[in-house]
Motif scaffolding. Structure first.
Motif, PDB file in Angstrom:
ATOM      1  N   MET A   1       0.848  -1.205   0.000  1.00  9.08           N
ATOM      2  CA  MET A   1       0.000   0.000   0.000  1.00  9.08           C
ATOM      3  C   MET A   1       0.880   1.251   0.000  1.00  9.08           C
ATOM      4  O   MET A   1       1.891   1.324   0.704  1.00  9.08           O
ATOM      5  CB  MET A   1      -0.887  -0.055   1.248  1.00  9.08           C
ATOM      6  N   THR A   4       2.145   7.577   0.498  1.00  5.40           N
ATOM      7  CA  THR A   4       2.104   9.012   0.228  1.00  5.40           C
ATOM      8  C   THR A   4       0.838   9.644   0.798  1.00  5.40           C
ATOM      9  O   THR A   4      -0.133   8.959   1.076  1.00  5.40           O
ATOM     10  CB  THR A   4       2.147   9.275  -1.274  1.00  5.40           C
ATOM     11  N   LYS A   9      -1.528  12.224  -4.159  1.00  2.00           N
ATOM     12  CA  LYS A   9      -2.143  11.279  -5.085  1.00  2.00           C
ATOM     13  C   LYS A   9      -3.148  11.982  -5.984  1.00  2.00           C
ATOM     14  O   LYS A   9      -3.355  11.598  -7.119  1.00  2.00           O
ATOM     15  CB  LYS A   9      -2.869  10.185  -4.308  1.00  2.00           C
ATOM     16  N   LEU A  26       8.177   7.366 -24.275  1.00  2.39           N
ATOM     17  CA  LEU A  26       8.353   5.922 -24.455  1.00  2.39           C
ATOM     18  C   LEU A  26       9.237   5.355 -23.353  1.00  2.39           C
ATOM     19  O   LEU A  26       8.926   4.340 -22.736  1.00  2.39           O
ATOM     20  CB  LEU A  26       8.978   5.665 -25.831  1.00  2.39           C
ATOM     21  N   LEU A  29       7.325   5.166 -20.213  1.00  2.00           N
ATOM     22  CA  LEU A  29       6.369   4.054 -20.189  1.00  2.00           C
ATOM     23  C   LEU A  29       7.091   2.733 -19.950  1.00  2.00           C
ATOM     24  O   LEU A  29       6.557   1.829 -19.324  1.00  2.00           O
ATOM     25  CB  LEU A  29       5.609   3.987 -21.513  1.00  2.00           C
ATOM     26  N   MET A  30       8.312   2.613 -20.490  1.00  2.00           N
ATOM     27  CA  MET A  30       8.982   1.316 -20.390  1.00  2.00           C
ATOM     28  C   MET A  30       9.786   1.171 -19.111  1.00  2.00           C
ATOM     29  O   MET A  30       9.985   0.071 -18.623  1.00  2.00           O
ATOM     30  CB  MET A  30       9.868   1.084 -21.610  1.00  2.00           C
ATOM     31  N   ASP A  33       8.504   3.082 -13.748  1.00  2.00           N
ATOM     32  CA  ASP A  33       8.467   2.596 -12.367  1.00  2.00           C
ATOM     33  C   ASP A  33       8.830   1.118 -12.346  1.00  2.00           C
ATOM     34  O   ASP A  33       9.133   0.533 -13.383  1.00  2.00           O
ATOM     35  CB  ASP A  33       7.104   2.860 -11.728  1.00  2.00           C
ATOM     36  N   LEU A  35       7.154  -1.587 -11.861  1.00  2.00           N
ATOM     37  CA  LEU A  35       6.300  -2.512 -12.613  1.00  2.00           C
ATOM     38  C   LEU A  35       6.619  -2.417 -14.105  1.00  2.00           C
ATOM     39  O   LEU A  35       6.731  -3.430 -14.797  1.00  2.00           O
ATOM     40  CB  LEU A  35       4.823  -2.185 -12.366  1.00  2.00           C
ATOM     41  N   SER A  36       6.815  -1.181 -14.598  1.00  2.00           N
ATOM     42  CA  SER A  36       7.121  -1.019 -16.020  1.00  2.00           C
ATOM     43  C   SER A  36       8.420  -1.730 -16.374  1.00  2.00           C
ATOM     44  O   SER A  36       8.530  -2.381 -17.412  1.00  2.00           O
ATOM     45  CB  SER A  36       7.245   0.459 -16.372  1.00  2.00           C
ATOM     46  N   LEU A  39       7.749  -5.382 -16.525  1.00  2.00           N
ATOM     47  CA  LEU A  39       7.020  -5.754 -17.738  1.00  2.00           C
ATOM     48  C   LEU A  39       7.937  -5.692 -18.951  1.00  2.00           C
ATOM     49  O   LEU A  39       7.852  -6.538 -19.853  1.00  2.00           O
ATOM     50  CB  LEU A  39       5.821  -4.820 -17.943  1.00  2.00           C
ATOM     51  N   THR A  40       8.836  -4.688 -18.975  1.00  2.00           N
ATOM     52  CA  THR A  40       9.789  -4.600 -20.081  1.00  2.00           C
ATOM     53  C   THR A  40      10.651  -5.854 -20.124  1.00  2.00           C
ATOM     54  O   THR A  40      10.861  -6.454 -21.190  1.00  2.00           O
ATOM     55  CB  THR A  40      10.670  -3.357 -19.914  1.00  2.00           C
ATOM     56  N   SER A  43       8.631  -8.770 -21.405  1.00  2.00           N
ATOM     57  CA  SER A  43       8.406  -8.709 -22.856  1.00  2.00           C
ATOM     58  C   SER A  43       9.681  -9.066 -23.610  1.00  2.00           C
ATOM     59  O   SER A  43       9.649  -9.799 -24.597  1.00  2.00           O
ATOM     60  CB  SER A  43       7.968  -7.321 -23.290  1.00  2.00           C
ATOM     61  N   ILE A  44      10.821  -8.526 -23.140  1.00  2.00           N
ATOM     62  CA  ILE A  44      12.073  -8.828 -23.823  1.00  2.00           C
ATOM     63  C   ILE A  44      12.362 -10.316 -23.715  1.00  2.00           C
ATOM     64  O   ILE A  44      12.809 -10.959 -24.674  1.00  2.00           O
ATOM     65  CB  ILE A  44      13.218  -7.976 -23.233  1.00  2.00           C
ATOM     66  N   ILE A  46      10.124 -12.680 -23.614  1.00  2.00           N
ATOM     67  CA  ILE A  46       9.269 -13.365 -24.599  1.00  2.00           C
ATOM     68  C   ILE A  46       9.887 -13.254 -25.990  1.00  2.00           C
ATOM     69  O   ILE A  46       9.978 -14.231 -26.733  1.00  2.00           O
ATOM     70  CB  ILE A  46       7.846 -12.754 -24.582  1.00  2.00           C
ATOM     71  N   VAL A  47      10.366 -12.047 -26.326  1.00  2.00           N
ATOM     72  CA  VAL A  47      10.953 -11.851 -27.655  1.00  2.00           C
ATOM     73  C   VAL A  47      12.174 -12.741 -27.830  1.00  2.00           C
ATOM     74  O   VAL A  47      12.355 -13.397 -28.861  1.00  2.00           O
ATOM     75  CB  VAL A  47      11.301 -10.364 -27.877  1.00  2.00           C
TER      76      VAL A  47
END
Lengths: 365, 380
Positions: A1, A4, A9, A26, A29-30, A33, A35-36, A39-40, A43-44, A46-47
């Motif tokens: 949680m 702040t 917020k 860009l 987004l990648m 933070d 989580l980004s 996720l990057t 994704s990499i 997977i590629v």
């Protein structure tokens, strides 16, 4: 949680991002933070995992070989596809008559393109389809006009796949309209019979219906009536398509304002004229996106006829892959067939989206 | 009098309906007559008494015990059990995968959302049976012999003989622990539903599953049943121990789950997108994080939109398991096919198959309607 304060917020931070340059945005987004970043990395990952497949399919692939044995080592054997192309596309159809099958494919393509264009919609399109299908069957079957006779047991490959899809949808459409009207109508017996038929067929797997058609249909008919395997399969696909199309059309009928029907009744227009000129044109226009969806589903479903031994494109590819001269090319054969199906289905879907966007744009301007 | 009757709408519609009903009955009578003649002509026996006879054919794998000396009836039961087992596994995988796929598609992350969209486009536009045959082809031709099996994850081996993975192994008395665990699950659901009526069903389910899992482990520990993960070990030419999936089962589970995920993903994404934008804005105005808004505000509301299309997707997935016929996994369709070849009693066997699928379809529909009614918006 998050720890702040509430005020920080509430700050509309997403508004500030619009001032960033596209590249900086860009990057944010990648890697903005944790989580980004995660996720990057995923994704990499997977590629990277797809690289060996790419290497197999493109870099190490054999495009042309002198003998099948060369395919034993390394990547994909696309040379197998070019060697078997004729067989996968046309099956056992006599090679010297394959121009006929080619014309059939071309005819279907032309008709489908014509159907997709809204300018063509109307009664003459039905006439066009009826003529086209008649011409196709004459071309495939032969026996008249100096064309050599080719029995349906010799039909195979892509023309069978396309013909099954087109014929099952075309034959199912009138039944579907009747079932949908019956289900929406006020006559209790007809309504319940329609509901019964639609729900039973939708509750069964297509494989089950194909079994019924292949095994039970000959039992249901008098001994001297013979329907060949292709015809029986077509019957099963038609029944299946009719039930699903009926539900789609029912959606369109439900979306029709009841004022349309009341107005035509007030004008004293007879039931069937009202259905043909007022109800159906509006109802069907409303459900074009789900109708194209059903069409795609039916194209994909034709591949199931392999289970009852009809020689469609998938069966042809499967039996081509059993040729002992080639070292285990089933992967390439299925990928090729998958590619053809993908082109057909994606093409229909893309065109329907384009059409929908056009209609939406017109409605909002 | 007669004339007024002729011009009465009600009278004419009833005449028409009676005529239709008569025609339908006549058609059925005609079909039945033909069938009886045909069966007699071909010397095919009729009736369901063959169900009690021994089946005398092998079934390559089953979740319930089967030997060729069992009856035809039991062979059908085995087929149904395999179909259900396949359906349950596929649906669990495809639902979880679909949620992930939907979130990935909606993510603002440029690479991930594009990968997800590409996945959906690819898998939706290729017939399922082509995908199944492709995966089966991979499993039986590309994978190496067990001796040099691929090991993509530690303890998981892919080979020509199938997939070997670590499995849970229970010592003696395992059956009692399973029975106690089922009782625990039922008690949890019963007590939980009575005690926490005001907590939403969506939030109750994870806690029930948690209590059940922890409780089962404690029961196992108290009953002193050794429970451990066993990894497969190469022994001679093949693996021993652990969990084993045949190439047929692995191919159809992977193929069905990947295909269905593309559809469930789209359904969940559609549901999430259909929740009004104001909900996001309201959540942001309250100072919630995007992830909180998604899981606490958007998803619970999206669920109402998702359930009806998800029901039909679940049903079509159950029906799609019959495609396992193409790769030779002995689900109901394949068993029925074998029985027809053995006995020639096609009519009865296909009736069994259709009956089972109609029952499953209706049951799932009823359950999902109940679930839908539970989570639907309560309006005054």
């Amino acid at each position: 949680m998050a720890k702040t304060h509430a005020t920080s917020k509430i700050r509309p931070h997403h508004l500030q991002q619009q001032r960033l340059s596209p590249f900086a945005r860009l990057l944010q987004l990648m890697f903005g933070d944790w989580l980004s970043i995660l996720l990057t990395l995923v994704s990499i990952g997977i590629v990277i995992a797809l690289i060996p497949a790419f290497q197999w399919a493109v870099l190490d692939a054999h495009w042309q070989v002198a003998s099948p044995a060369e395919c034993r080592e390394g990547g994909a054997c696309w040379a197998f596809i070019s060697a078997k192309l004729q067989f996968i596309l046309f099956g056992l159809y006599p090679p010297e008559e394959q121009w006929r099958a080619m014309i059939v494919i071309g005819l279907i393509l032309v008709l489908v393109l014509a159907t997709l264009s809204p300018r063509m919609w109307g009664g003459r399109l039905l006439v066009l389809w009826a003529l086209g299908i008649g011409a196709m069957l004459v071309l495939m079957n032969g026996g008249i006009l100096g064309l050599a006779y080719v029995p349906t047991s010799k039909w195979g490959g892509l023309p069978v796949t396309l013909l099954l899809a087109v014929l099952s949808l075309g034959l199912a459409f009138p039944f579907a309209i009747v079932l949908a009207l019956g289900r929406r109508g006020s006559l209790p017996v007809i309504r319940n019979v329609s509901i019964f038929i639609i729900e039973i067929v939708r509750g069964l797997p297509l494989v089950g219906l194909l079994f019924v058609a292949a095994i039970l249909l000959p039992l249901f008919l008098p001994p001297d009536w013979t329907i060949d395997k292709l015809g029986r399969t077509l019957a099963a696909l038609t029944v299946f398509a009719a039930a699903y199309l009926a539900e789609v059309i029912r959606g369109g009928l439900q979306g029709l304002p009841s004022g349309q029907i009341e107005a035509s009744q007030a004008l004293g227009i007879p039931y069937w004229k009202m259905v043909w000129h007022i109800v159906l044109p509006q109802a069907i226009q409303k459900v074009i996106p789900p109708l194209t969806n059903t069409a795609i589903v039916m194209v994909k479903n034709t591949a199931l006829v392999l289970i009852v031994g009809v020689f469609d494109m998938l069966s042809a590819a499967r039996s081509a892959a059993t040729d002992p001269a080639w070292p285990g090319p089933s992967t390439e054969a299925y990928l090729f067939v998958a590619g053809i199906y993908f082109v057909i289905c994606y093409g229909i879907a893309a065109y329907s989206r384009h059409l929908e966007a056009g209609i939406n744009a017109r409605n909002h301007s | 009098m007669l004339q007024s009757l002729w011009y009465s709408d009600r009278f004419r519609s009833w005449i028409m309906q009676i005529a239709l009903l008569g025609a339908l009955l006549g058609l059925l009578y005609w079909i039945a007559g033909n069938t009886i003649t045909n069966l007699a002509e071909r010397g095919i026996r009729t009736g369901f008494d063959f169900l009690a006879h021994p089946a005398r054919f092998p079934i390559s794998e089953s979740v319930v015990h089967y030997t060729p000396s069992d009856s035809f009836l039991w062979a059908f039961v085995v087929g149904v059990a395999n179909t259900l087992w396949l359906s349950v596994i596929t649906l669990v995988l495809a639902t979880a995968g679909g949620l992930f796929l939907a979130l990935a598609q909606l993510a603002k992350h440029p690479l991930l959302s594009r990968l997800a969209v590409g996945y959906v486009t690819l898998f939706r536009n290729i017939p399922l049976i082509v995908q199944l045959l492709f995966f089966y082809g991979l499993a039986t031709s590309v994978f190496p012999a067990p001796r040099d099996a691929f090991e993509p994850l530690p303890g998981v081996f892919l080979s020509l003989r199938g997939v070997y993975a670590p499995g849970l192994v229970m010592g003696a008395g395992g059956g009692w622990v399973i029975a106690a665990s089922i009782v625990l699950l039922l008690v949890t659901i019963w007590l939980g539903n009575r005690r926490f009526r005001d907590v939403s069903l969506v939030r109750r389910i994870p806690s029930f599953v948690g209590i059940w899992l922890v409780g089962t482990v404690i029961i196992g520990w108290l009953a002193d049943v050794p429970l451990h993960l066993e990894s497969p070990v190469l022994h001679g030419l093949n693996f021993r121990g652990g969990m084993y999936l045949s190439p047929e089962f692995a191919a159809i589970v992977v193929g069905l789950a990947l295909y269905t995920t593309a559809f469930t993903g789209e359904i969940i994404r559609g549901g999430i997108e259909a929740v009004g934008k104001g909900q996001w804005e309201g959540g942001r105005a309250l100072g919630l994080w995007d992830r909180q808004i998604m899981f606490r505000i958007i998803l619970p509301q999206a669920l109402r939109i998702i359930v009806p299309p998800m029901t039909s997707q679940y049903l079509s997935t159950v029906k799609n398991t019959t495609l396992a016929v193409a790769v030779g996994y002995p689900e109901l369709g394949l068993v029925v096919n074998t029985v027809i070849n053995q006995t020639g009693q096609a009519l009865e066997s296909i009736m069994v198959m259709l009956g089972v699928f109609l029952t499953v379809s209706l049951t799932v529909s009823l359950f999902m309607n109940w679930f839908n009614a539970r989570i639907a918006l309560v309006e005054r």
